[in-house]
Design a protein around this motif. Structure first.
Motif, mmCIF file in Angstrom:
data_model
loop_
_atom_site.group_PDB
_atom_site.id
_atom_site.type_symbol
_atom_site.label_atom_id
_atom_site.label_comp_id
_atom_site.label_asym_id
_atom_site.label_seq_id
_atom_site.Cartn_x
_atom_site.Cartn_y
_atom_site.Cartn_z
ATOM 1 N N CYS A 123 0.809 -1.224 0.000
ATOM 2 C CA CYS A 123 0.000 0.000 0.000
ATOM 3 C C CYS A 123 0.843 1.274 0.000
ATOM 4 O O CYS A 123 0.320 2.365 -0.256
ATOM 5 C CB CYS A 123 -0.955 0.002 1.185
ATOM 6 N N GLN A 124 2.143 1.164 0.272
ATOM 7 C CA GLN A 124 3.022 2.337 0.274
ATOM 8 C C GLN A 124 3.590 2.656 -1.112
ATOM 9 O O GLN A 124 4.313 3.636 -1.263
ATOM 10 C CB GLN A 124 4.199 2.105 1.240
ATOM 11 N N GLU A 125 3.274 1.840 -2.113
ATOM 12 C CA GLU A 125 3.958 1.941 -3.410
ATOM 13 C C GLU A 125 3.042 2.394 -4.554
ATOM 14 O O GLU A 125 3.161 1.924 -5.682
ATOM 15 C CB GLU A 125 4.595 0.596 -3.756
ATOM 16 N N THR A 126 2.170 3.352 -4.282
ATOM 17 C CA THR A 126 1.229 3.803 -5.309
ATOM 18 C C THR A 126 1.935 4.295 -6.571
ATOM 19 O O THR A 126 1.537 3.961 -7.686
ATOM 20 C CB THR A 126 0.338 4.926 -4.744
ATOM 21 N N ASP A 127 2.971 5.100 -6.411
ATOM 22 C CA ASP A 127 3.665 5.652 -7.583
ATOM 23 C C ASP A 127 4.306 4.548 -8.413
ATOM 24 O O ASP A 127 4.231 4.556 -9.649
ATOM 25 C CB ASP A 127 4.735 6.663 -7.149
ATOM 26 N N ALA A 128 4.942 3.586 -7.733
ATOM 27 C CA ALA A 128 5.591 2.482 -8.450
ATOM 28 C C ALA A 128 4.554 1.616 -9.157
ATOM 29 O O ALA A 128 4.768 1.179 -10.295
ATOM 30 C CB ALA A 128 6.416 1.638 -7.476
ATOM 31 N N VAL A 129 3.425 1.376 -8.509
ATOM 32 C CA VAL A 129 2.368 0.563 -9.114
ATOM 33 C C VAL A 129 1.781 1.275 -10.328
ATOM 34 O O VAL A 129 1.533 0.660 -11.375
ATOM 35 C CB VAL A 129 1.273 0.234 -8.073
ATOM 36 N N ARG A 130 1.578 2.594 -10.212
ATOM 37 C CA ARG A 130 1.065 3.361 -11.348
ATOM 38 C C ARG A 130 2.009 3.233 -12.548
ATOM 39 O O ARG A 130 1.569 2.999 -13.690
ATOM 40 C CB ARG A 130 0.920 4.833 -10.966
ATOM 41 N N GLU A 131 3.298 3.367 -12.296
ATOM 42 C CA GLU A 131 4.291 3.249 -13.364
ATOM 43 C C GLU A 131 4.262 1.854 -13.986
ATOM 44 O O GLU A 131 4.364 1.685 -15.206
ATOM 45 C CB GLU A 131 5.686 3.549 -12.787
ATOM 46 N N GLU A 132 4.090 0.847 -13.136
ATOM 47 C CA GLU A 132 4.031 -0.531 -13.626
ATOM 48 C C GLU A 132 2.787 -0.783 -14.483
ATOM 49 O O GLU A 132 2.843 -1.505 -15.481
ATOM 50 C CB GLU A 132 4.028 -1.503 -12.444
ATOM 51 N N LEU A 133 1.657 -0.208 -14.083
ATOM 52 C CA LEU A 133 0.435 -0.390 -14.859
ATOM 53 C C LEU A 133 0.568 0.240 -16.243
ATOM 54 O O LEU A 133 0.047 -0.294 -17.229
ATOM 55 C CB LEU A 133 -0.765 0.209 -14.114
ATOM 56 N N LEU A 134 1.256 1.371 -16.317
ATOM 57 C CA LEU A 134 1.495 1.995 -17.614
ATOM 58 C C LEU A 134 2.366 1.091 -18.485
ATOM 59 O O LEU A 134 2.150 0.971 -19.695
ATOM 60 C CB LEU A 134 2.150 3.367 -17.431
ATOM 61 N N ARG A 135 3.338 0.432 -17.870
ATOM 62 C CA ARG A 135 4.178 -0.499 -18.611
ATOM 63 C C ARG A 135 3.362 -1.726 -19.028
ATOM 64 O O ARG A 135 3.525 -2.236 -20.142
ATOM 65 C CB ARG A 135 5.371 -0.922 -17.760
ATOM 66 N N TYR A 136 2.504 -2.182 -18.147
ATOM 67 C CA TYR A 136 1.626 -3.317 -18.451
ATOM 68 C C TYR A 136 0.745 -2.984 -19.652
ATOM 69 O O TYR A 136 0.596 -3.793 -20.573
ATOM 70 C CB TYR A 136 0.784 -3.633 -17.216
ATOM 71 N N LYS A 137 0.186 -1.783 -19.660
ATOM 72 C CA LYS A 137 -0.652 -1.365 -20.778
ATOM 73 C C LYS A 137 0.155 -1.279 -22.069
ATOM 74 O O LYS A 137 -0.294 -1.709 -23.135
ATOM 75 C CB LYS A 137 -1.312 -0.021 -20.472
ATOM 76 N N ALA A 138 1.378 -0.758 -21.980
ATOM 77 C CA ALA A 138 2.245 -0.648 -23.156
ATOM 78 C C ALA A 138 2.612 -2.018 -23.708
ATOM 79 O O ALA A 138 2.841 -2.173 -24.917
ATOM 80 C CB ALA A 138 3.505 0.143 -22.804
ATOM 81 N N ALA A 139 2.647 -3.026 -22.829
ATOM 82 C CA ALA A 139 2.969 -4.390 -23.257
ATOM 83 C C ALA A 139 1.765 -5.115 -23.843
ATOM 84 O O ALA A 139 1.872 -6.265 -24.259
ATOM 85 C CB ALA A 139 3.523 -5.182 -22.075
ATOM 86 N N GLY A 140 0.612 -4.445 -23.839
ATOM 87 C CA GLY A 140 -0.599 -5.033 -24.397
ATOM 88 C C GLY A 140 -1.655 -5.372 -23.368
ATOM 89 O O GLY A 140 -2.735 -5.854 -23.722
ATOM 90 N N GLY A 141 -1.359 -5.149 -22.086
ATOM 91 C CA GLY A 141 -2.302 -5.484 -21.027
ATOM 92 C C GLY A 141 -3.541 -4.617 -21.048
ATOM 93 O O GLY A 141 -3.463 -3.410 -21.330
ATOM 94 N N GLY A 142 -4.679 -5.214 -20.740
ATOM 95 C CA GLY A 142 -5.931 -4.464 -20.734
ATOM 96 C C GLY A 142 -6.603 -4.367 -19.382
ATOM 97 O O GLY A 142 -7.172 -3.345 -19.041
ATOM 98 N N THR A 143 -6.519 -5.469 -18.602
ATOM 99 C CA THR A 143 -7.312 -5.555 -17.366
ATOM 100 C C THR A 143 -6.526 -6.239 -16.259
ATOM 101 O O THR A 143 -5.751 -7.158 -16.510
ATOM 102 C CB THR A 143 -8.611 -6.349 -17.633
ATOM 103 N N ILE A 144 -6.765 -5.773 -15.029
ATOM 104 C CA ILE A 144 -6.245 -6.396 -13.808
ATOM 105 C C ILE A 144 -7.429 -6.726 -12.906
ATOM 106 O O ILE A 144 -8.251 -5.851 -12.605
ATOM 107 C CB ILE A 144 -5.295 -5.448 -13.046
ATOM 108 N N VAL A 145 -7.534 -7.976 -12.469
ATOM 109 C CA VAL A 145 -8.498 -8.327 -11.425
ATOM 110 C C VAL A 145 -7.773 -8.171 -10.097
ATOM 111 O O VAL A 145 -6.796 -8.874 -9.819
ATOM 112 C CB VAL A 145 -9.031 -9.762 -11.597
ATOM 113 N N GLU A 146 -8.237 -7.221 -9.279
ATOM 114 C CA GLU A 146 -7.572 -6.861 -8.025
ATOM 115 C C GLU A 146 -8.275 -7.586 -6.884
ATOM 116 O O GLU A 146 -9.401 -7.271 -6.524
ATOM 117 C CB GLU A 146 -7.629 -5.338 -7.834
#
Length: 367
Positions: free
Chosen positions: A92-115
């Protein structure tokens, strides 16, 4: 008395109207979408959570490492002992890092995350909504309760009917005091042996699913009999097993014959620990955690045995060391590294699309 009855009827009409609107749709933290919009989907991840409930004391003589900052020199130790480092459990302390990772996930073709963060491990729906808005990745939040160790006194005191009402409300009205709605029930936490409180939650999950026609995802206990026990309880309570995912199969059923016996029951089989490789698995020392190569071979075996429509995959990121910021694999590991290796090992692109697009789409669509 008449006013009470009329009020109850009005409430039921609204509830039914909301449930009807879900049919044929997928519910994200930003609202309903068409199933065709999902794209590549990781069916079991965490974007923000607190896993302190599963802190394990470090090996004798290594106690000081629990409180040290995360540094390059202790990354390998952290990879082998992820639950023995207190700060590592605070994703929960890593919001910025997770946001950056999601952008990379999207760039790799990712569409959805089930949280899959549920009540008991610091679910944060407002943050999930913010991350989805900022990255363009669809995020589907989980309703319900984690393992017994995280159940509050209030949760333990609830009846099956009361627990059902809580879960249904989180899906049709919103959870944790927000109007942000969950689109899946789970991960519903189970231990081995199963506790009385967990048994009630399982029954409530089945009852809620039968009302809503929604997807369910289960965290089984760390024993090969646990998935069988869970499915039996849910079937008896009226669940739709064809809309249910059994998580963590890669650390739960190792015997091939027993796995194929379980596969016949009809739920989705989730291999969701891609990127996780331990020498010593703290949560169950009897288990030899498989490597990613072994996971790929197990998935291929299930496909070869005719279960290509019932397998889904993910990483279950829930600690800091799994993020790229700390030298981990990140949310795009499957797309970037595992898919190419699957192709090398004879799993066709068509079959891979089943695992990553079609199967999640079928599971996540409300009936």
């Amino acid at each position: 008395m008449l006013c009470d009855v009329q009020g109850h009827i009005h409430f039921l009409r609204i509830k039914i109207r909301k449930m009807v609107s879900l049919k044929g749709k997928v519910q994200t933290v930003l609202g309903l979408i068409e199933p065709s919009q999902l794209g590549f989907t990781m069916t079991h991840e965490h974007l923000t959570m607190n896993y302190s409930c599963c802190y394990y004391p470090p090996p004798s003589g290594q106690e000081a490492l629990s409180d040290q900052p995360i540094e390059m020199k202790n990354l390998f130790w952290l990879k082998q002992n992820p639950y023995s480092h207190k700060e590592n459990l605070l994703l929960c302390q890593e919001t910025d890092a997770v946001r950056e990772e999601l952008l990379r996930y999207k760039a790799a073709g990712g569409g959805t995350i089930v949280e899959n963060t549920t009540t008991g491990i610091k679910r944060d729906l407002k943050m999930l909504k913010q991350l989805s808005e900022e990255t363009g990745v669809h995020v589907i939040a989980g309703a319900g309760f984690y393992v017994d160790a995280t159940h509050s006194t209030e949760t333990r005191a609830m009846s099956v009917e009361q627990l059902t009402e809580v879960i249904v409300n989180e899906v049709i009205n919103g959870a944790d005091g927000t109007n942000i709605k969950c689109g899946v029930i789970g991960e519903i936490g189970c231990s081995w042996p199963l506790t009385e409180s967990e048994n009630k939650v399982l029954q409530a999950t089945a009852h809620a699913q039968s009302q809503l026609g929604c997807p369910v995802i289960i965290h089984p206990g760390r024993h090969s009999d646990s998935p069988f026990q869970i499915i039996r309880i849910m079937q008896e309570a009226g669940a739709d097993i064809s809309k249910t995912v059994m998580s963590h199969m890669d650390r739960t059923i190792f015997d091939e014959k027993k796995l194929l016996e379980f596969a016949k029951l009809g739920c989705y089989l989730e291999y969701d620990l891609f990127g996780t490789e331990f020498i010593f698995y703290q949560m169950n020392p009897e288990i030899d955690m498989p490597s990613d190569n072994e996971r790929i071979l197990r998935v291929r075996m299930l496909i070869d045995e005719g279960y290509e429509d019932k397998v889904v995959v993910a990483h279950d990121i829930h600690t800091k060391n799994r993020l790229k910021k700390y030298g981990g694999h990140g949310y795009s590991h499957i797309l970037e590294n595992i898919v190419p290796k699957m192709l090398v090992r004879g799993i066709s692109q068509n079959k891979i699309d089943k695992l990553l697009i079609e199967n999640p789409k079928q599971w996540l669509t409300f009936k």
